[in-house]
Scaffold this active site. Structure first.
Site, PDB file in Angstrom:
ATOM      1  N   CYS A 102       0.866  -1.174   0.000  1.00  7.69           N
ATOM      2  CA  CYS A 102       0.000   0.000   0.000  1.00  7.69           C
ATOM      3  C   CYS A 102       0.909   1.232   0.000  1.00  7.69           C
ATOM      4  O   CYS A 102       1.687   1.428   0.940  1.00  7.69           O
ATOM      5  CB  CYS A 102      -0.876  -0.046   1.253  1.00  7.69           C
ATOM      6  N   CYS A 109      -2.315  15.116   2.767  1.00  9.17           N
ATOM      7  CA  CYS A 109      -3.415  15.175   1.796  1.00  9.17           C
ATOM      8  C   CYS A 109      -4.191  16.457   2.032  1.00  9.17           C
ATOM      9  O   CYS A 109      -4.411  16.859   3.177  1.00  9.17           O
ATOM     10  CB  CYS A 109      -4.346  13.972   1.960  1.00  9.17           C
ATOM     11  N   CYS A 113     -10.799  14.871   4.465  1.00 11.31           N
ATOM     12  CA  CYS A 113     -11.885  13.979   4.906  1.00 11.31           C
ATOM     13  C   CYS A 113     -11.824  13.909   6.435  1.00 11.31           C
ATOM     14  O   CYS A 113     -10.748  13.740   7.017  1.00 11.31           O
ATOM     15  CB  CYS A 113     -11.757  12.608   4.277  1.00 11.31           C
ATOM     16  N   CYS A 116     -10.275  10.823   8.504  1.00 10.09           N
ATOM     17  CA  CYS A 116      -9.000  10.270   8.039  1.00 10.09           C
ATOM     18  C   CYS A 116      -7.831  10.978   8.731  1.00 10.09           C
ATOM     19  O   CYS A 116      -7.761  12.215   8.730  1.00 10.09           O
ATOM     20  CB  CYS A 116      -8.915  10.465   6.524  1.00 10.09           C
ATOM     21  N   SER A 186      -6.961   4.263  -5.752  1.00  4.70           N
ATOM     22  CA  SER A 186      -8.125   4.620  -4.931  1.00  4.70           C
ATOM     23  C   SER A 186      -8.276   6.133  -4.922  1.00  4.70           C
ATOM     24  O   SER A 186      -7.335   6.850  -4.591  1.00  4.70           O
ATOM     25  CB  SER A 186      -7.908   4.097  -3.509  1.00  4.70           C
ATOM     26  N   SER A 209     -13.824   5.984  -3.267  1.00  9.14           N
ATOM     27  CA  SER A 209     -14.228   6.056  -1.861  1.00  9.14           C
ATOM     28  C   SER A 209     -15.547   6.805  -1.754  1.00  9.14           C
ATOM     29  O   SER A 209     -15.593   8.006  -2.034  1.00  9.14           O
ATOM     30  CB  SER A 209     -13.147   6.783  -1.056  1.00  9.14           C
ATOM     31  N   HIS A 211     -18.437   6.184   1.002  1.00 12.37           N
ATOM     32  CA  HIS A 211     -18.720   6.378   2.438  1.00 12.37           C
ATOM     33  C   HIS A 211     -20.134   6.853   2.772  1.00 12.37           C
ATOM     34  O   HIS A 211     -20.500   6.917   3.945  1.00 12.37           O
ATOM     35  CB  HIS A 211     -17.718   7.327   3.111  1.00 12.37           C
ATOM     36  N   ASN A 287     -11.565   2.952  11.189  1.00 15.31           N
ATOM     37  CA  ASN A 287     -10.427   2.946  12.111  1.00 15.31           C
ATOM     38  C   ASN A 287     -10.512   4.205  12.950  1.00 15.31           C
ATOM     39  O   ASN A 287     -10.573   5.300  12.387  1.00 15.31           O
ATOM     40  CB  ASN A 287      -9.128   3.034  11.300  1.00 15.31           C
ATOM     41  N   CYS A 330      -4.158   4.588   7.159  1.00 14.00           N
ATOM     42  CA  CYS A 330      -3.734   5.805   6.510  1.00 14.00           C
ATOM     43  C   CYS A 330      -3.343   6.949   7.453  1.00 14.00           C
ATOM     44  O   CYS A 330      -4.184   7.487   8.156  1.00 14.00           O
ATOM     45  CB  CYS A 330      -4.940   6.203   5.654  1.00 14.00           C
TER      46      CYS A 330
HETATM   47  N1  SAH Z   1      -7.144   9.392  -1.014  1.00 12.95           N
HETATM   48  C1  SAH Z   1      -7.587   8.157  -1.536  1.00 12.95           C
HETATM   49  C2  SAH Z   1      -6.654   7.004  -1.227  1.00 12.95           C
HETATM   50  C3  SAH Z   1      -6.054   6.946   0.152  1.00 12.95           C
HETATM   51  S1  SAH Z   1      -7.156   6.591   1.468  1.00 12.95           S
HETATM   52  C4  SAH Z   1      -8.997   7.859  -1.111  1.00 12.95           C
HETATM   53  O1  SAH Z   1      -9.511   8.552  -0.228  1.00 12.95           O
HETATM   54  O2  SAH Z   1      -9.604   6.957  -1.681  1.00 12.95           O
HETATM   55  C5  SAH Z   1      -7.532   4.869   1.238  1.00 12.95           C
HETATM   56  C6  SAH Z   1      -8.865   4.444   1.832  1.00 12.95           C
HETATM   57  O3  SAH Z   1      -8.814   4.470   3.263  1.00 12.95           O
HETATM   58  C7  SAH Z   1     -10.015   5.332   1.415  1.00 12.95           C
HETATM   59  O4  SAH Z   1     -11.136   4.570   1.040  1.00 12.95           O
HETATM   60  C8  SAH Z   1     -10.275   6.097   2.690  1.00 12.95           C
HETATM   61  O5  SAH Z   1     -11.563   6.607   2.740  1.00 12.95           O
HETATM   62  C9  SAH Z   1     -10.006   5.043   3.741  1.00 12.95           C
HETATM   63  N2  SAH Z   1      -9.819   5.581   5.088  1.00 12.95           N
HETATM   64  C10 SAH Z   1      -9.161   6.692   5.468  1.00 12.95           C
HETATM   65  N3  SAH Z   1      -9.233   6.859   6.809  1.00 12.95           N
HETATM   66  C11 SAH Z   1      -9.947   5.822   7.281  1.00 12.95           C
HETATM   67  C12 SAH Z   1     -10.382   5.438   8.588  1.00 12.95           C
HETATM   68  N4  SAH Z   1     -10.079   6.169   9.643  1.00 12.95           N
HETATM   69  N5  SAH Z   1     -11.115   4.315   8.705  1.00 12.95           N
HETATM   70  C13 SAH Z   1     -11.437   3.572   7.614  1.00 12.95           C
HETATM   71  N6  SAH Z   1     -11.065   3.883   6.363  1.00 12.95           N
HETATM   72  C14 SAH Z   1     -10.337   5.002   6.186  1.00 12.95           C
HETATM   73 FE1  SF4 Z   2      -7.066  12.281   1.557  1.00  8.97          FE
HETATM   74 FE2  SF4 Z   2      -8.111   9.851   1.044  1.00  8.97          FE
HETATM   75 FE3  SF4 Z   2      -7.657  10.686   3.587  1.00  8.97          FE
HETATM   76 FE4  SF4 Z   2      -9.614  11.805   2.154  1.00  8.97          FE
HETATM   77  S1  SF4 Z   2      -9.496   9.646   2.809  1.00  8.97           S
HETATM   78  S2  SF4 Z   2      -8.124  12.918   3.424  1.00  8.97           S
HETATM   79  S3  SF4 Z   2      -8.722  11.828   0.123  1.00  8.97           S
HETATM   80  S4  SF4 Z   2      -6.124  10.310   2.021  1.00  8.97           S
END
Ligand code: SAH
Ligand code: SF4
Length: 359
Positions: A102, A109, A113, A116, A186, A209, A211, A287, A330
């Site tokens: 990964c 970023c 979000c 995240c 992704s 993504s 959600h 998470n 992440c």
């Molecule tokens: N920026 C891109 C790729 C990196 S994040 C994106 O958002 O798709 C990869 C995945 O992890 C995404 O689906 C994101 O929504 C998810 N993710 C991020 N933080 C998370 C968390 N705290 N719990 C579960 N999934 C999470």
């Molecule tokens: Fe960035 Fe993906 Fe995290 Fe959203 S979920 S803040 S796009 S890394």
């Protein structure tokens, strides 16, 4: 200076020619780095003098700041520092016969979000193609299993850094021999980037993504939804599936009481109707992260949500969280290291194996 995995085959050849080496050396060096996937230091078919010279001429771009082992050694996570101090994370997930890496596409970023850890910490900079590829090859050095899958699901939004990400995909495909369908990008739904991916030569796997099944809720979790609402994001995914003949994946972090109701499963299934190849939904138990109050949906609620989607013809998998014990999600390791009091640079921790498993 060119870094080790940023140098193209042609650039390698030019550097070696400049050192007065015979032409076959370029193939030897390329194969050691990308085909045999070993560290330069172990390429004993090269004279030691040349290896020393190349170490200086083609330095690696990343230095390990922390390395964590979890799941009984099956999951390894690195926090790297680039030459300018930017920090990024990589996770290796080993299975009996293969391994998945990964990768991060940006340090930090900008998408913000709310749930995240990377989004909460903000944007630092884009990564180069060489820095993205190096994460894969350095992880390979630690894995007896061949890395056959690469997912762009680490820190950053790949389609906000399109050119380097496309270049890294091309190189992982052409130089490291990873098949296009085993390369997964992704995205949070950067529509112009998705349109560029439609025109890109390789039929890589696209994961979007979501959600939430409606813009009201999604825009609270994913601020970018205000700019690119669900209808536009799904239309871009439809175009991708139609052009590449490839089923798209949709990620959905399950948050207790927020997005996991039966009616939301029905709405999600409606949204995803009629995609070429069908739709595959990947349910991820949330998470926990510092600045977000939500909790993961309990397993029985996730199972019921999944069952409802399946009954409506959607393919579903539930991701088991791998590496929770080593902050593998992440942006979490970087966030934790940032909170540590200043201490010795190199940290190596072994944590107890966890019972959970990953994607
Ligand atoms: N920026 C891109 C790729 C990196 S994040 C994106 O958002 O798709 C990869 C995945 O992890 C995404 O689906 C994101 O929504 C998810 N993710 C991020 N933080 C998370 C968390 N705290 N719990 C579960 N999934 C999470
Ligand atoms: Fe960035 Fe993906 Fe995290 Fe959203 S979920 S803040 S796009 S890394």
């Amino acid at each position: 200076m060119t870094d080790r995995y940023g140098a193209t085959r042609e650039e390698l050849a030019a550097i070696l020619a400049g050192l007065g080496e015979p032409r076959y050396r370029a193939t030897q060096v390329h194969d050691a780095l990308w085909v045999r996937r070993r560290p330069l230091e172990e390429a004993t078919d090269l004279p030691r003098r040349l290896r020393d010279e190349l170490r200086a001429r083609l330095p690696t771009a990343l230095t390990a700041v922390a390395e964590r082992h979890g799941d009984g050694g099956a999951t390894v996570k690195w926090l790297w520092r680039a030459a300018d101090g930017a920090q990024l994370e990589t996770v290796l997930m080993r299975y009996p016969n293969r391994a998945t890496v990964c990768v991060s596409s940006q340090a930090g970023c900008a998408m913000g979000c709310t749930f995240c850890a990377t989004g909460q910490a903000g944007f630092e900079r884009h990564l180069s193609a060489g820095e993205i590829c190096e994460q894969v090859l350095r992880a390979q050095h630690a894995s007896p299993q061949r890395v056959g899958n690469v997912v762009y699901m680490g820190m950053g939004e790949p389609l906000a850094n399109v050119e380097p990400v496309l270049e890294s995909l091309s190189r992982l495909h052409a130089d490291a021999g990873i098949s296009a369908r085993q390369l997964t990008v992704s995205t949070v739904g950067v529509v112009p980037g998705m349109e560029q991916l439609v025109r890109f030569a390789l039929p890589v796997t696209l994961a979007v993504s979501l959600h939430a099944p409606d813009d009201d809720l999604r825009s609270e979790l994913v601020p970018l939804d205000r700019r690119y609402p669900l209808a536009d994001v799904i239309a871009a995914a439809r175009a991708y599936a139609a052009r590449k003949g490839r089923r798209c994946t949709f990620e959905y972090a399950c948050i207790d009481g927020l997005n996991d109701a039966p009616a939301q499963a029905d709405a999600l299934a409606r949204l995803l109707r009629g995609l070429r190849g069908g739709a595959h939904v990947n349910l991820i138990p949330l998470n926990p992260t510092g600045a977000f109050a939500g909790r993961a949906s309990p397993p029985d609620r996730i199972a019921a949500f999944a069952q409802r989607l399946r009954a409506l013809g959607v393919q579903v998998s539930v991701r088991r969280n791998r590496g929770v014990d080593i902050d593998a999600a992440c942006g979490q390791l970087r966030a934790r290291e940032a909170r540590r009091p200043a201490g010795p640079g190199q940290v190596r921790a072994r944590t107890r194996p966890s019972a959970t498993m990953g994607a």
